[in-house]
Design an enzyme around this catalytic site. Structure first.
Site, mmCIF file in Angstrom:
data_model
loop_
_atom_site.group_PDB
_atom_site.id
_atom_site.type_symbol
_atom_site.label_atom_id
_atom_site.label_comp_id
_atom_site.label_asym_id
_atom_site.label_seq_id
_atom_site.Cartn_x
_atom_site.Cartn_y
_atom_site.Cartn_z
ATOM 1 N N SER A 71 33.505 -4.594 -16.537
ATOM 2 C CA SER A 71 32.471 -5.573 -16.878
ATOM 3 C C SER A 71 32.999 -6.730 -17.720
ATOM 4 C CB SER A 71 31.345 -4.868 -17.620
ATOM 5 O OG SER A 71 31.857 -4.271 -18.786
ATOM 6 N N HIS A 72 34.150 -6.558 -18.391
ATOM 7 C CA HIS A 72 34.624 -7.644 -19.248
ATOM 8 C C HIS A 72 35.843 -8.373 -18.691
ATOM 9 C CE1 HIS A 72 31.616 -6.005 -21.848
ATOM 10 N NE2 HIS A 72 31.650 -7.140 -22.487
ATOM 11 N N ASP A 120 25.399 -0.671 -17.044
ATOM 12 C CA ASP A 120 25.386 0.671 -16.442
ATOM 13 C C ASP A 120 23.985 1.029 -15.958
ATOM 14 O OD1 ASP A 120 27.964 1.514 -16.459
ATOM 15 O OD2 ASP A 120 27.856 2.470 -18.436
#
Ligand code: NDP
Length: 337
Positions: free
Chosen positions: A47-48, A188
């Protein structure tokens, strides 16, 4: 056809630079934002990594960030430094303030850097890792958007409020951890919703405050902190020390300022740096060895150190590049259309 594309880190960096420039991000911000996103992808994506470009673009399009902000450093006390980010993205503000933080920590044994009035899209580990690579102990935290109810409460109040820590290890990569203080990330929960899967227990509550495992119900209700009342108190501490204590916003204020647009959280961040050598004096060598013995005892039990997965991914990426989802690359190209 393989649904991933191979890119060297140099190629990926060039791609990110092209996208950020095409989006209209100011020249001074481009390398800082690029390096942060590139580091995320290099260290295992998720996600990053590259995916964050979508949030960067969204925040820019919504006018919730100043793409040309010039960070201003204020020396406010012997051990305190502030960077006024002027509504720009946090990575350039951090980069601008780091030299003063390091210098003050060396001079005083301890120092704190406040970043004020910035937009946050990034993970915090690059910052504590940079502090630890200077031989200092680092701690960083920031509020975000109010999505998390306090333990025992019913309504969103806290952000997902990440906490990151770095410990310098002579001759080795620093010990670093970095996680949100919510039981899960909002991403999530989104992934479970898209997959039609129920959530694990204790991730969230519905709009009436009842325990819920339906992603839709939790997105409409509230997420929960990790570790019950313990995570809840840590999250409250982050609201306080990286919000009002440094003269900046809480997660509730950041969400209100967002006006339901879905841009990156706005507000402050606190980074502490402590020079262990100043406490240890002539005990330094023995005490750093004691720390190493603790790390060894952790891994001897079959447990792993946080950050080792990331460093292993980094070595692989540096040697052989990364594989990136073609669909994600197409989504990012479409941002420039
Ligand atoms: P995780 O729950 O995935 O935890 C990540 C941390 O735990 C890493 O340091 C990781 O090390 C370590 N870890 C994971 N599994 C193990 C294990 N089995 N044994 C030992 N260590 C382990 O992270 P989150 O989803 O909570 O947070 C992800 C990121 O989101 C963070 O980087 C955070 O900064 C960021 N974030 C940013 C926000 C913002 O507003 N800027 C808001 C909220 C989150 P390793 O990396 O080696 O796997």
């Amino acid at each position: 056809m393989d649904d991933t594309q191979h890119l060297s880190l140099a190629e990926l960096g060039d791609f990110i630079t092209r996208v950020l420039t095409g989006l209209g991000l100011g020249d001074a911000h481009v390398p800082a934002v690029r390096d942060t996103i590139l580091a995320g992808e290099r260290d295992g994506g998720g996600s990053h990594g590259l995916y964050r470009l979508i949030m960067v673009a969204r925040t820019m399009r919504l006018g919730k960030v100043n793409p040309h902000a010039v960070p201003v450093v204020r020396d406010i006390a012997p051990a305190l430094v502030r960077v006024e980010a002027g509504g720009g993205f946090a990575p350039l503000a951090f980069r601008t303030g780091l030299p003063a933080l390091v210098e003050k920590a060396r001079a005083n044994g301890i120092a704190a850097l406040a970043l004020n009035d910035c937009a946050h899209f990034a993970a915090l580990w690059p910052e504590v890792e940079a502090v630890a690579r200077e031989g200092l102990v680092g701690l960083a935290c920031t509020p975000s958007h109010a999505w998390v109810a306090p333990a025992g409460g019913r309504k969103p109040l806290f952000g997902t409020n990440p906490l990151a820590f770095g410990w310098p290890r002579p001759g080795k990569d620093p010990f670093v951890f970095d996680f949100a203080t919510s039981a899960s990330s909002r991403g999530d929960i989104e992934l479970h919703r898209r997959a039609g899967k129920p959530l694990p227990e204790n991730w969230g509550i519905d709009a009436e405050g009842n325990p819920a495992t339906s992603p839709e119900a939790v997105l409409a209700g509230a997420m929960l902190p990790f570790g019950g009342h313990k995570g809840s108190a840590i999250s409250a501490m982050i609201e306080l020390i990286a919000g009002p204590m440094i003269g900046d916003m809480t997660s509730a204020e950041s969400l209100a300022k967002d006006e339901g647009k879905g841009a990156a959280p706005l507000g402050g961040e606190l980074i502490l740096a402590i020079d262990p050598a100043r406490f240890q004096g002539d005990r330094a060598a023995g005490r750093m060895q004691a720390a190493e013995a603790m790390f060894q005892a952790i891994t001897d039990q079959g447990a792993r150190l946080p950050s080792l997965r990331r460093y292993a991914a980094r070595r692989r990426s540096e040697a052989g590049g990364v594989r990136v989802s073609r669909a994600l690359l197409a989504d990012i190209e479409a941002l420039l259309a």
